[in-house]
Design a protein around this motif. Structure first.
Motif, PDB file in Angstrom:
ATOM      1  N   THR A  33       0.496   2.663  -4.322  1.00  0.00           N
ATOM      2  CA  THR A  33       1.399   1.729  -3.653  1.00  0.00           C
ATOM      3  C   THR A  33       2.188   2.409  -2.543  1.00  0.00           C
ATOM      4  N   LEU A  34       2.225   1.748  -1.382  1.00  0.00           N
ATOM      5  CA  LEU A  34       3.092   2.135  -0.279  1.00  0.00           C
ATOM      6  C   LEU A  34       4.356   1.293  -0.396  1.00  0.00           C
ATOM      7  N   LEU A  35       5.471   1.953  -0.672  1.00  0.00           N
ATOM      8  CA  LEU A  35       6.735   1.272  -0.952  1.00  0.00           C
ATOM      9  C   LEU A  35       7.781   1.636   0.085  1.00  0.00           C
ATOM     10  N   GLY A  36       8.519   0.650   0.548  1.00  0.00           N
ATOM     11  CA  GLY A  36       9.598   0.940   1.483  1.00  0.00           C
ATOM     12  C   GLY A  36      10.177  -0.340   2.041  1.00  0.00           C
ATOM     13  N   PRO A  37      11.328  -0.238   2.718  1.00  0.00           N
ATOM     14  CA  PRO A  37      11.957  -1.420   3.305  1.00  0.00           C
ATOM     15  C   PRO A  37      11.192  -1.910   4.529  1.00  0.00           C
ATOM     16  N   SER A  38      11.566  -3.071   5.014  1.00  0.00           N
ATOM     17  CA  SER A  38      10.942  -3.617   6.222  1.00  0.00           C
ATOM     18  C   SER A  38      11.093  -2.646   7.385  1.00  0.00           C
ATOM     19  N   TYR A 193      -1.778  -0.801  -2.197  1.00  0.00           N
ATOM     20  CA  TYR A 193      -0.893  -1.951  -2.332  1.00  0.00           C
ATOM     21  C   TYR A 193       0.368  -1.712  -1.516  1.00  0.00           C
ATOM     22  N   VAL A 194       0.794  -2.695  -0.764  1.00  0.00           N
ATOM     23  CA  VAL A 194       2.008  -2.591   0.042  1.00  0.00           C
ATOM     24  C   VAL A 194       3.056  -3.547  -0.515  1.00  0.00           C
ATOM     25  N   THR A 195       4.284  -3.046  -0.713  1.00  0.00           N
ATOM     26  CA  THR A 195       5.369  -3.899  -1.174  1.00  0.00           C
ATOM     27  C   THR A 195       6.707  -3.276  -0.815  1.00  0.00           C
ATOM     28  N   HIS A 196       7.744  -4.132  -0.745  1.00  0.00           N
ATOM     29  CA  HIS A 196       9.117  -3.646  -0.623  1.00  0.00           C
ATOM     30  C   HIS A 196       9.853  -3.820  -1.949  1.00  0.00           C
ATOM     31  N   ASP A 197       9.164  -4.368  -2.948  1.00  0.00           N
ATOM     32  CA  ASP A 197       9.760  -4.669  -4.251  1.00  0.00           C
ATOM     33  C   ASP A 197       9.615  -3.454  -5.168  1.00  0.00           C
ATOM     34  N   GLN A 198      10.735  -2.775  -5.456  1.00  0.00           N
ATOM     35  CA  GLN A 198      10.674  -1.546  -6.250  1.00  0.00           C
ATOM     36  C   GLN A 198      10.162  -1.804  -7.663  1.00  0.00           C
ATOM     37  N   GLU A 199      10.623  -2.893  -8.282  1.00  0.00           N
ATOM     38  CA  GLU A 199      10.191  -3.199  -9.652  1.00  0.00           C
ATOM     39  C   GLU A 199       8.696  -3.452  -9.699  1.00  0.00           C
ATOM     40  N   ASP A 206      -0.233   3.507 -10.296  1.00  0.00           N
ATOM     41  CA  ASP A 206      -0.498   4.832 -10.864  1.00  0.00           C
ATOM     42  C   ASP A 206       0.350   5.869 -10.137  1.00  0.00           C
ATOM     43  N   ARG A 207       0.423   5.721  -8.805  1.00  0.00           N
ATOM     44  CA  ARG A 207       1.312   6.560  -7.996  1.00  0.00           C
ATOM     45  C   ARG A 207       1.923   5.710  -6.890  1.00  0.00           C
ATOM     46  N   ILE A 208       3.091   6.169  -6.427  1.00  0.00           N
ATOM     47  CA  ILE A 208       3.824   5.468  -5.380  1.00  0.00           C
ATOM     48  C   ILE A 208       4.113   6.439  -4.240  1.00  0.00           C
ATOM     49  N   ALA A 209       3.954   5.962  -3.019  1.00  0.00           N
ATOM     50  CA  ALA A 209       4.388   6.714  -1.837  1.00  0.00           C
ATOM     51  C   ALA A 209       5.566   5.959  -1.238  1.00  0.00           C
ATOM     52  N   VAL A 210       6.742   6.581  -1.253  1.00  0.00           N
ATOM     53  CA  VAL A 210       7.931   5.951  -0.694  1.00  0.00           C
ATOM     54  C   VAL A 210       8.022   6.302   0.787  1.00  0.00           C
ATOM     55  N   MET A 211       8.153   5.274   1.629  1.00  0.00           N
ATOM     56  CA  MET A 211       8.219   5.472   3.066  1.00  0.00           C
ATOM     57  C   MET A 211       9.583   5.044   3.594  1.00  0.00           C
ATOM     58  N   SER A 212      10.027   5.726   4.644  1.00  0.00           N
ATOM     59  CA  SER A 212      11.291   5.398   5.290  1.00  0.00           C
ATOM     60  C   SER A 212      11.212   5.796   6.755  1.00  0.00           C
ATOM     61  N   GLU A 213      11.422   4.821   7.627  1.00  0.00           N
ATOM     62  CA  GLU A 213      11.484   5.063   9.063  1.00  0.00           C
ATOM     63  C   GLU A 213      10.275   5.840   9.585  1.00  0.00           C
ATOM     64  N   GLY A 214       9.090   5.451   9.121  1.00  0.00           N
ATOM     65  CA  GLY A 214       7.857   6.056   9.607  1.00  0.00           C
ATOM     66  C   GLY A 214       7.462   7.349   8.932  1.00  0.00           C
ATOM     67  N   ASP A 215       8.269   7.819   7.980  1.00  0.00           N
ATOM     68  CA  ASP A 215       7.972   9.055   7.256  1.00  0.00           C
ATOM     69  C   ASP A 215       7.605   8.747   5.816  1.00  0.00           C
ATOM     70  N   MET A 216       6.763   9.575   5.229  1.00  0.00           N
ATOM     71  CA  MET A 216       6.467   9.497   3.804  1.00  0.00           C
ATOM     72  C   MET A 216       7.352  10.525   3.117  1.00  0.00           C
ATOM     73  N   PHE A 237      16.774   3.756  -2.544  1.00  0.00           N
ATOM     74  CA  PHE A 237      15.877   2.617  -2.390  1.00  0.00           C
ATOM     75  C   PHE A 237      15.233   2.189  -3.700  1.00  0.00           C
ATOM     76  N   VAL A 238      14.840   3.137  -4.534  1.00  0.00           N
ATOM     77  CA  VAL A 238      14.133   2.802  -5.772  1.00  0.00           C
ATOM     78  C   VAL A 238      15.165   2.648  -6.884  1.00  0.00           C
TER      79      VAL A 238
END
Length: 369
Positions: A33-38, A193-199, A206-216, A237-238
């Motif tokens: 999952t790619l996770l992060g805000p808009s 999978y792409v989402t902004h929903d932490q839950e 299985d694993r999550i990549a947290v992104m912020s402002e174009g960075d992982m 964020f999480v």
């Protein structure tokens, strides 16, 4: 199913850089999952994998096939990837079966084989009896399943999902989440999978990549991301966090600005004299009952109850701690006035104050004066 390798992926729109040297590898059959805000770059990353966006630099490979590299760009139709969009993108004038037939016709699949593949795909999502209905005759959850069946009907090597549950109401979203997880496990298909929903990310991945402002900023299991966030940005964020600033006065001590109290933390988190932020999640703060003595080795704090909220499974309290307001979750009802809080040093996450919080996280954390 093959693994996915993304290396040093960058993307610019004019003078605006939206992805900065993104690198990750997704294992065969993994739910990643790619996770992060808009605006963090997660959907752009997915679009680059799908071939809907051409990266400025970097490489993308799925199994032995290189999709993007110096001088190489395979168009979307040459990648054999299944994609479900947030809007589902179903043809309104076509029946369910006709929607599923479209990608098979493009691939020039023989008609009899089309019927077999459509029946098989609809069976996987539990909609075989609805093949002759039109999208407007389906519920939101059923439309979501049709979109997923259309992405699976031609046996893609990787499944790409761009916030596919965001249009569902809360109860239906929880049901769809559980069903999607079971289906992905049964099929064993590599999924991005792409989402902004932490839950949602914690429950599915299985694993999550947290992104912020174009960075992982961190890649890890859901437990690693939640319990040991690598930066204050991830902690903010999480889930929810209380952040308290202070100064390291020892190898395992922080003097809090809000109360002047010395707070024990795990040793080796920062150098003596360093300005830090101490993060602790609301559920990791314990409200001590009046008939119990505070155990040794934990931080003991005195706070004032400001507000309480009943949210079904627990109560949420806003408490004043010195000149800060913090949040605490508890199963105890009716707390008022002065209370005693316990904070285990192991639950206190320490970050240098140079690890600034992003603007998009300010509404998700508790830092109130």
């Amino acid at each position: 199913m093959p693994e996915v390798k993304v290396s040093r992926l960058s993307k610019r729109f004019g003078g605006n850089a939206v992805l900065h040297d993104i690198t990750f590898t997704i294992a065969d059959g993994e739910f990643f999952t790619l996770l992060g805000p808009s605006g963090c770059g997660k959907s752009t990353t997915l679009a680059c994998i799908a071939g809907l966006e051409r990266p400025t630099s970097g490489s993308i490979a799925v199994g032995p096939a290189t999709f993007v590299d110096s001088g190489t760009f395979v168009p979307p139709e040459g990648r054999n990837l299944g994609m479900v969009f947030q809007s589902y993108a179903l043809w309104p004038h076509m029946t369910v079966a006709q929607n599923l037939a479209m990608p098979l016709k493009i691939r020039k699949v023989e008609r009899r084989r089309q019927d077999e593949l459509i029946a098989e795909a609809l069976g996987k999502v539990g909609l075989a009896e609805l093949k002759d209905r039109y999208p407007h005759q389906l519920s939101g959850g059923q439309q979501q399943r049709v979109a997923l069946a259309r992405a699976l009907v031609y046996s893609p090597s990787v499944l790409l999902l761009d916030e596919p549950l965001s249009n569902l109401d809360a109860q239906l979203r929880e049901q769809a989440r559980a069903w999607l997880k079971r289906l992905q496990a049964e099929l064993g298909i590599t999924t991005v999978y792409v989402t902004h929903d932490q839950e949602e990310a914690l429950a599915l991945s299985d694993r999550i990549a947290v992104m912020s402002e174009g960075d992982m900023v961190q890649i890890g299991t859901p437990k690693e991301i939640y319990e040991t966030p690598a930066t204050a940005r991830v902690a903010a964020f999480v889930g929810r966090c209380n952040f308290l600033t202070g100064t390291m006065t020892g190898q395992a001590e922080v003097r809090l600005d809000c109360t002047g109290q010395t707070w024990a933390v795990l040793p080796g988190t920062a150098d003596i004299g360093r300005r830090v932020s101490v993060a602790i999640r609301p559920e990791r703060l314990e409200i001590l009952s009046a008939d119990r003595a505070a155990p040794s080795g934990v931080n003991v704090l005195t706070a004032q109850v400001l507000t309480s909220s009943y949210i079904g499974s627990r109560y949420e309290y806003d408490l004043r701690l010195g000149d800060h307001v913090i949040q605490v979750e508890s199963g105890r009802a009716g707390l008022a006035g002065e209370v005693t809080l316990l904070a285990d040093p192991a639950a206190c996450l320490v970050y240098p104050t140079t690890d600034v919080l992003p603007k998009d996280a300010e509404a998700l954390i508790t830092v109130s004066h």
